[in-house]
Design a protein around this motif. Sequence first.
Motif, PDB file in Angstrom:
ATOM      1  N   SER A 126     -33.042  98.531  23.554  1.00 45.65           N
ATOM      2  CA  SER A 126     -31.845  97.819  24.008  1.00 45.65           C
ATOM      3  C   SER A 126     -30.690  98.243  23.120  1.00 45.65           C
ATOM      4  N   TRP A 127     -29.467  98.093  23.654  1.00 44.23           N
ATOM      5  CA  TRP A 127     -28.265  98.513  22.952  1.00 44.23           C
ATOM      6  C   TRP A 127     -27.491  97.294  22.487  1.00 44.23           C
ATOM      7  N   TRP A 178     -37.435  99.237  35.261  1.00 42.45           N
ATOM      8  CA  TRP A 178     -36.544  99.809  34.268  1.00 42.45           C
ATOM      9  C   TRP A 178     -37.038 101.171  33.806  1.00 42.45           C
ATOM     10  N   ASP A 229     -24.059  95.011  21.577  1.00 39.21           N
ATOM     11  CA  ASP A 229     -22.771  94.794  22.228  1.00 39.21           C
ATOM     12  C   ASP A 229     -21.794  95.867  21.751  1.00 39.21           C
ATOM     13  N   THR A 278     -30.930 103.682  31.078  1.00 38.37           N
ATOM     14  CA  THR A 278     -30.637 102.306  30.716  1.00 38.37           C
ATOM     15  C   THR A 278     -30.035 101.543  31.885  1.00 38.37           C
ATOM     16  N   GLN A 279     -30.496 100.311  32.064  1.00 41.25           N
ATOM     17  CA  GLN A 279     -29.881  99.416  33.043  1.00 41.25           C
ATOM     18  C   GLN A 279     -28.498  99.026  32.550  1.00 41.25           C
ATOM     19  N   GLN A 293     -30.040  98.424  19.296  1.00 42.63           N
ATOM     20  CA  GLN A 293     -30.288  97.051  18.885  1.00 42.63           C
ATOM     21  C   GLN A 293     -31.771  96.829  18.616  1.00 42.63           C
ATOM     22  N   SER A 309     -26.788  96.257  33.068  1.00 45.61           N
ATOM     23  CA  SER A 309     -26.776  94.881  32.615  1.00 45.61           C
ATOM     24  C   SER A 309     -28.113  94.220  32.970  1.00 45.61           C
ATOM     25  N   PRO A 310     -28.875  93.770  31.987  1.00 48.00           N
ATOM     26  CA  PRO A 310     -28.615  93.893  30.557  1.00 48.00           C
ATOM     27  C   PRO A 310     -28.823  95.329  30.086  1.00 48.00           C
ATOM     28  N   ARG A 311     -28.255  95.670  28.938  1.00 46.39           N
ATOM     29  CA  ARG A 311     -28.301  97.051  28.458  1.00 46.39           C
ATOM     30  C   ARG A 311     -29.646  97.318  27.787  1.00 46.39           C
ATOM     31  N   LYS A 312     -30.674  97.404  28.637  1.00 50.37           N
ATOM     32  CA  LYS A 312     -32.031  97.670  28.179  1.00 50.37           C
ATOM     33  C   LYS A 312     -32.633  98.769  29.040  1.00 50.37           C
TER      34      LYS A 312
END
Length: 215
Positions: free
Chosen positions: A175-176, A207, A178, A123-124, A162, A126-129
Motif C-alpha cells: 500500500s502507498w 487486486w 497519503d 495498484t488500485q 506504506q 482507491s484505496p491505494r493498495k
Amino acid sequence: MLSLLASSLPLHTSPEARLLALQSVLRCNADGSLVLPHGLIRGMNLGDAGPLWQELLAARWIRSVTPTPPGMQAQLNDPLIGLPGRSPRSQAAHWALLESSGPTLRRTSSAARLAMVTLQAHTQPSPRKGAADSHTLARMCGMALHRLLVTAQDLLDSGMLQTCSLAGGDDLAWSWPDTSLLREGTRTGHGRTLQEPEKRDPLPAEWAVVVRPGL
C-alpha cells in the motif's frame, strides 16, 4: 507494455535502459519509429543516455539510433502490431515519467524507480493498495526475486511505500502512503521491515490483476 519489455529485453538489461525503453515504446509510432526530445531524456534523470542506447542496440531491441537537433531518433526492431494505440500510450508515457522522475525521486536509484512504476501500474486507485505475483513483478523489473524484495524494503524504509508484505504463496502485497504526507517529507515507512504473511490484512483477489491502462 511492461510485459512486452519483460519478454523482449534480456534479463541483464539495466534498470536505466529499461526506463528508457519504456518511454520509447510508449511514445513511438505504430511502425516503431520515435524521436525522444533531449529535454525529456535529461528529465528522466538516467545519467549519460549514450551507453543506454548502446545497451538497447546490443540487445537488438532497437535497430538504429541517431542524434538529431530535437532529440534522439530511434527505430524499434519490431512494430507494435496489436498493441495499444498512440493516444493511450502517450497518456501512460506521461504518467510513467511523473512516477519515475518526480522531485522526490531524484536521489532514488533507477532500480527503485522502475519498481515504483511497476507497483503503481498494479495498484488500485482507491484505496491505494495492490497485489501481484512476486515472480511476475521481478521479471517486469528485470530483477531476481531477492533483489526485488530488497528494493521493496528500501522503498518501505524511505517512506515511499506504506506497507509491503509477502502473502502466503508468491503474491507481494503493498500500500502507498497519503501523497500529502510525501509532499511534506514524512518518512512513514522508516525502520520497518517487510511484513510476514500473517500480519497482512487480506486483499481482494481482483487486486492481483488490475493494471493501469497502457502499462
